[in-house]
Design a protein around this motif. Structure first.
Motif, PDB file in Angstrom:
ATOM      1  N   ASN B 181       0.852  -1.382  -0.211  1.00 47.68           N
ATOM      2  CA  ASN B 181      -0.026  -0.078  -0.015  1.00 47.68           C
ATOM      3  C   ASN B 181       0.733   1.359   0.083  1.00 47.68           C
ATOM      4  N   THR B 182       1.809   1.300  -0.885  1.00 45.13           N
ATOM      5  CA  THR B 182       2.840   2.332  -0.822  1.00 45.13           C
ATOM      6  C   THR B 182       2.893   2.633  -2.147  1.00 45.13           C
ATOM      7  N   ASP B 183       3.011   4.205  -2.603  1.00 44.59           N
ATOM      8  CA  ASP B 183       3.046   4.804  -3.860  1.00 44.59           C
ATOM      9  C   ASP B 183       4.592   5.093  -4.127  1.00 44.59           C
ATOM     10  N   ALA B 184       5.014   5.011  -5.125  1.00 46.95           N
ATOM     11  CA  ALA B 184       6.388   5.559  -5.452  1.00 46.95           C
ATOM     12  C   ALA B 184       6.464   5.636  -7.057  1.00 46.95           C
ATOM     13  N   ILE B 185       7.357   6.605  -7.421  1.00 42.20           N
ATOM     14  CA  ILE B 185       7.269   6.846  -8.946  1.00 42.20           C
ATOM     15  C   ILE B 185       8.350   5.777  -9.578  1.00 42.20           C
ATOM     16  N   LEU B 186       8.037   5.113 -10.413  1.00 41.26           N
ATOM     17  CA  LEU B 186       8.934   4.108 -11.128  1.00 41.26           C
ATOM     18  C   LEU B 186       9.540   4.557 -12.216  1.00 41.26           C
ATOM     19  N   PHE B 187      10.791   4.764 -12.515  1.00 41.85           N
ATOM     20  CA  PHE B 187      11.482   5.169 -13.570  1.00 41.85           C
ATOM     21  C   PHE B 187      12.373   4.152 -14.010  1.00 41.85           C
ATOM     22  N   ALA B 188      12.038   3.434 -15.360  1.00 43.51           N
ATOM     23  CA  ALA B 188      12.977   2.121 -15.595  1.00 43.51           C
ATOM     24  C   ALA B 188      13.658   2.623 -16.946  1.00 43.51           C
ATOM     25  N   ASP B 189      14.849   2.311 -17.073  1.00 47.73           N
ATOM     26  CA  ASP B 189      15.518   2.625 -18.554  1.00 47.73           C
ATOM     27  C   ASP B 189      16.585   1.519 -18.555  1.00 47.73           C
ATOM     28  N   THR B 190      17.167   1.429 -19.621  1.00 43.58           N
ATOM     29  CA  THR B 190      18.545   0.631 -20.051  1.00 43.58           C
ATOM     30  C   THR B 190      19.759   1.471 -20.278  1.00 43.58           C
TER      31      THR B 190
END
Lengths: 158, 325
Positions: B181-190
């Motif tokens: 029940n936690t929010d966070a901003i996920l930023f995924a890259d290579t």
């Protein structure tokens, strides 16, 4: 080879000891025996690779509970699994109507709630122990258990 | 719950399932052993022929056998891909051809502290990612207000492999955040392995390096040294400011813009909530009848609280999205 024969003993012993527990967790989380087989293989392969890290039997058992539950979640998240209409071939016959109603109600709970119910009432883990197993906050586990019991009461009309 | 316990007690694993599982595990153990055994045996035969002639040659062949036997083991322990995590703890995991963690390194002090809490070696990469984020959440590195950014970067020789791994890890973390029940901003890259090498020379993660590289491409005046210690959300903001300044578009620009919007809107929500709370406090103070002494005290408190609010806003501008609270 010595390496293989000792590995065989380690793995066989673990499977004989914990297979029933893994089966029960899978029963609550999965719908068919084919998925159960996949989870068994994944869990015990992982077990073999991590066997030297276990401090004691309790740690080992807690680890297996957590890994099995997580593997079941992965299976359920799989897109193919979601699309498939699966038959629940894991159920065993009920001995009474009351038993049937209760188990049916438990099976309808969300995955996390079912897991907490099982770990607390069947395996006998305390709330702090469950928080440790699932690596969750204590309050989260309390909430899950309270919520699960409320839902069961509503469904069973107590 | 007596009925529940009785029913669950009747559930048992079938012998056929246990046997199948045992066979499966032993097959995989034997297969791994046979790879090592094959290297060792071949050179043992060669070593036997040489040993008849000269002891020195025999010794050097034994050394060769050892090298080849070690080679068999090193295949498993050789990382072919890397995954960096920037939450505020910055961590890099080395991943082998079987998607298992074979090395784990903290890139900053918080990253080292996080890795001290569990052993990531031999875990599947997505499971290690899950434990990392869980530990970070328990350690207070992920803010409850959802303002934290979890930046993941996968580096591999194959772009397809990197994207596949990025997706597996992202899915795992998203599920975990839901469960917690936690929010966070996920930023995924290579990134490429070469970029990773450059990043490690600078003492930063490949993820951060990639963003800095992007910023430098937009504005050659950008200095890596100036920005390399900044937190991820700040870098996202800077990158997006440059995108706007230079009028660049494209998929990457949109990703930066989207992430930036999430960071800003979360920040705005936090500020609005704090302002409402302060207004309510002040209203309560005004409504109560006070003595002269109490009036003096309250005036002093009011002055301090408004200057604190100003300080908070200023601090927040500089340290936006700081993961640890």
């Amino acid at each position: 080879m010595n390496r293989t024969s000792s590995a065989e003993e380690v793995v066989s012993a673990a499977i004989d000891k914990y297979a029933d527990m893994i089966q029960r967790i899978c029963f609550l989380q999965l719908k068919n025996s084919s998925d159960v087989e996949d989870v068994f293989q994944d869990v015990f392969l992982n077990y073999y690779l991590n066997v030297e890290k276990f401090q004691d039997e309790k740690h080992q058992k807690a680890w297996l509970c957590r890994v099995t539950y997580n593997k079941c979640k992965d299976v359920n998240k799989n897109a193919w699994t979601k699309r498939m209409v699966s038959i629940n071939d894991l159920e065993i016959p009920f001995e009474s109507e009351v038993e049937g109603e209760l188990i049916t109600a438990v099976l309808q709970l969300p995955p996390a709630d079912k897991n907490v119910i099982y770990l607390h009432y069947f395996e006998g883990f305390s709330i702090p122990e469950i928080a440790e197993i699932n690596q969750q906050k204590l309050n989260t586990v309390y909430s899950q258990l309270r919520r699960a019991k409320q839902k069961l009461k509503r469904k069973l009309g107590e | 719950m007596e009925h529940f316990i009785k029913y669950m007690d009747r559930i048992r694993a079938e012998e056929e399932l246990k046997d199948k599982t045992k066979s499966y595990i032993l097959y995989h153990i034997k297969e791994a052993d046979s790879v090592i055994e094959a290297s060792f045996t071949k050179n043992r035969v060669v070593g036997h022929m040489f040993f008849k002639k000269r002891i020195l040659v025999g010794l050097s062949t034994i050394a060769a056998c050892l090298v080849l036997a070690i080679g068999g083991y090193s295949y498993y322990s050789n990382p072919v891909s890397f995954v960096s995590f920037d939450i505020n703890p910055s961590v890099e995991l080395g991943i082998n051809a079987f998607n298992r963690v074979v090395s784990a390194e903290g890139i900053n002090k918080d990253g080292e502290t996080l890795l001290d809490q569990f052993d990531a070696i031999n875990l599947f990469v997505e499971n290690a990612a899950e434990v990392l984020v869980r530990k970070a959440s328990l350690g207070g590195y992920i803010a409850e207000d959802g303002s934290s950014v979890i930046a993941i970067n996968v580096q591999s020789a194959s772009e397809d492999k990197a994207l596949e791994m990025q997706k597996i890890i992202s899915d795992k973390i998203e599920t975990l955040l839901d469960d917690l029940n936690t929010d966070a901003i996920l930023f995924a890259d290579t990134a490429t392995l070469e970029q990773r090498t450059e990043a490690r020379k600078m003492g930063i993660s490949a993820g951060k390096y990639k963003v800095l590289l992007y910023m430098e491409n937009l504005d050659p005046a950008i200095s890596f040294e100036q920005y390399r210690h900044r937190h991820f959300p700040e870098l996202i903001e800077e990158a997006n400011d440059l995108i706007i300044k230079f009028g660049i578009g494209g998929i990457q620009a949109r990703e930066y813009e989207q992430t930036r919007q999430m960071v800003i809107s979360t920040d705005r929500e936090i500020n609005e909530t704090k302002t409402v709370e302060q207004d309510q406090m002040q209203q309560q103070n005004r409504n109560q009848p006070v003595t002269d002494e109490e009036q003096d005290l309250k005036t002093k408190e009011y002055t301090e609280s408004t200057s604190d609010a100003g300080k908070y806003q200023e601090t927040n501008q500089n340290n936006k999205g700081d993961g640890k609270r």
